[in-house]
Write a protein that holds these residues in place. Structure first.
Motif, PDB file in Angstrom:
ATOM      1  N   ARG A 149       0.870  -1.407   0.112  1.00 60.22           N
ATOM      2  CA  ARG A 149      -0.071   0.090   0.025  1.00 60.22           C
ATOM      3  C   ARG A 149       0.819   1.308   0.059  1.00 60.22           C
ATOM      4  O   ARG A 149       0.520   2.078  -0.562  1.00 60.22           O
ATOM      5  N   GLU A 150       1.869   1.269   0.819  1.00 60.14           N
ATOM      6  CA  GLU A 150       2.860   2.338   0.823  1.00 60.14           C
ATOM      7  C   GLU A 150       3.322   2.686  -0.457  1.00 60.14           C
ATOM      8  O   GLU A 150       3.614   3.931  -1.064  1.00 60.14           O
ATOM      9  N   ILE A 151       3.978   1.679  -1.221  1.00 68.07           N
ATOM     10  CA  ILE A 151       4.678   1.644  -2.667  1.00 68.07           C
ATOM     11  C   ILE A 151       3.452   2.348  -3.343  1.00 68.07           C
ATOM     12  O   ILE A 151       3.827   3.057  -4.403  1.00 68.07           O
ATOM     13  N   ILE A 152       2.423   1.883  -3.347  1.00 67.21           N
ATOM     14  CA  ILE A 152       1.329   2.348  -4.449  1.00 67.21           C
ATOM     15  C   ILE A 152       0.997   3.672  -4.159  1.00 67.21           C
ATOM     16  O   ILE A 152       0.823   4.286  -4.994  1.00 67.21           O
ATOM     17  N   GLU A 153       0.915   4.105  -2.978  1.00 68.45           N
ATOM     18  CA  GLU A 153       0.644   5.627  -2.659  1.00 68.45           C
ATOM     19  C   GLU A 153       1.848   6.287  -3.252  1.00 68.45           C
ATOM     20  O   GLU A 153       1.437   7.347  -3.577  1.00 68.45           O
ATOM     21  N   MET A 154       2.962   5.934  -2.912  1.00 66.98           N
ATOM     22  CA  MET A 154       4.021   6.819  -3.411  1.00 66.98           C
ATOM     23  C   MET A 154       3.938   6.938  -4.919  1.00 66.98           C
ATOM     24  O   MET A 154       4.193   7.953  -5.501  1.00 66.98           O
ATOM     25  N   VAL A 155       3.637   5.940  -5.713  1.00 67.01           N
ATOM     26  CA  VAL A 155       3.586   5.926  -7.158  1.00 67.01           C
ATOM     27  C   VAL A 155       2.290   6.916  -7.250  1.00 67.01           C
ATOM     28  O   VAL A 155       2.474   7.867  -8.183  1.00 67.01           O
ATOM     29  N   LEU A 156       1.022   6.664  -6.991  1.00 67.38           N
ATOM     30  CA  LEU A 156      -0.226   7.284  -7.265  1.00 67.38           C
ATOM     31  C   LEU A 156       0.218   8.867  -6.886  1.00 67.38           C
ATOM     32  O   LEU A 156      -0.366   9.739  -7.734  1.00 67.38           O
ATOM     33  N   ARG A 157       0.657   9.198  -5.760  1.00 67.34           N
ATOM     34  CA  ARG A 157       0.964  10.329  -5.494  1.00 67.34           C
ATOM     35  C   ARG A 157       1.886  11.109  -6.397  1.00 67.34           C
ATOM     36  O   ARG A 157       1.673  12.298  -6.613  1.00 67.34           O
ATOM     37  N   ALA A 158       2.998  10.510  -6.640  1.00 69.68           N
ATOM     38  CA  ALA A 158       4.011  11.187  -7.624  1.00 69.68           C
ATOM     39  C   ALA A 158       3.448  11.374  -8.758  1.00 69.68           C
ATOM     40  O   ALA A 158       3.748  12.371  -9.646  1.00 69.68           O
ATOM     41  N   LYS A 159       2.334  10.560  -9.143  1.00 71.71           N
ATOM     42  CA  LYS A 159       1.636  10.969 -10.750  1.00 71.71           C
ATOM     43  C   LYS A 159       0.583  11.929 -10.337  1.00 71.71           C
ATOM     44  O   LYS A 159      -0.179  11.916 -11.313  1.00 71.71           O
ATOM     45  N   ASP A 163      -5.420  11.423  -4.915  1.00 73.97           N
ATOM     46  CA  ASP A 163      -6.655  11.873  -4.425  1.00 73.97           C
ATOM     47  C   ASP A 163      -7.837  11.836  -5.562  1.00 73.97           C
ATOM     48  O   ASP A 163      -9.077  11.475  -5.341  1.00 73.97           O
ATOM     49  N   ASP A 164      -7.435  11.888  -6.990  1.00 68.94           N
ATOM     50  CA  ASP A 164      -8.805  11.414  -7.896  1.00 68.94           C
ATOM     51  C   ASP A 164      -8.954  10.162  -7.812  1.00 68.94           C
ATOM     52  O   ASP A 164     -10.148   9.820  -8.099  1.00 68.94           O
ATOM     53  N   ALA A 165      -8.046   9.231  -7.641  1.00 71.02           N
ATOM     54  CA  ALA A 165      -8.319   7.788  -7.603  1.00 71.02           C
ATOM     55  C   ALA A 165      -9.319   7.675  -6.421  1.00 71.02           C
ATOM     56  O   ALA A 165     -10.531   6.899  -6.659  1.00 71.02           O
TER      57      ALA A 165
END
Length: 180
Positions: A149-159, A163-165
């Motif tokens: 979850r931490e890794i995924i949040e890092m990726v989605l936040r960097a992109k 918030d939109d997801a």
């Protein structure tokens, strides 16, 4: 620098035992074996998949429990083998990706070649020292306890997608609900 690297990611490849689960095998003499997974990791995988992130699993040994979990999470790229680097290269080629577009998360010595090769090599908090030493990022959470979850949040936040997801998920499953 690392945030910029996460923004290029299109695929997240996970080791199974020790990353997607806690790496322990629980033996019940009546029912067999069990492994512990974090449900929040699974939710994040589904959320990121809806945002176009591709997932793969490369385990040294794929068990029936792992296959079932991968299926429930929608991970169709499930592979096993001691030469994880060869499997990684095959997946990368089939998806027409470059290293910089891939995160690989591992926890043990067998993962080191792929941790080094991937655009972002990640070790979970409870990984062996040797894997951590060659990683670009070490999670604050342990494998099987929110590291994915931490890794995924890092990726989605960097992109700029996190918030939109969340908004898309909540509005899809709660019509009329407004989040932020």
């Amino acid at each position: 620098m690392i945030l910029n690297s996460f923004s290029k990611i299109k695929m997240i490849i996970l080791d199974g035992d020790g990353v997607l689960n806690d790496g322990k095998v629980y033996i019940d003499v009546f029912e067999g074996r069990a492994k512990k997974y974090d449900i929040r990791d699974g939710f994040a995988i589904r959320l990121a998949s809806e945002e176009g992130i591709i997932f793969a699993l490369i385990a040294e040994k794929v068990t029936e429990i792992m296959k079932i979990n991968a299926t429930e999470l929608g991970i169709t790229e499930v592979h096993q083998g001691e030469n994880k680097l060869e499997i990684y290269e095959d997946i990368k080629s089939r998806y027409n990706l470059v290293d910089e577009e891939i995160v690989y998360a591992g926890d043990d010595i067998v993962d080191i070649p792929v941790i080094i090769r991937a655009g972002v090599g990640v070790s979970v908090k409870n990984a062996v020292t040797e894997a951590k030493a060659v990683s670009d990022y070490i999670t604050e959470r342990e494998g099987g306890d929110g590291a994915v979850r931490e890794i995924i949040e890092m990726v989605l936040r960097a992109k700029n997608l996190w918030d939109d997801a969340i908004k898309r998920y909540l509005s899809k499953h709660n019509p009329g609900f407004n989040y932020k």
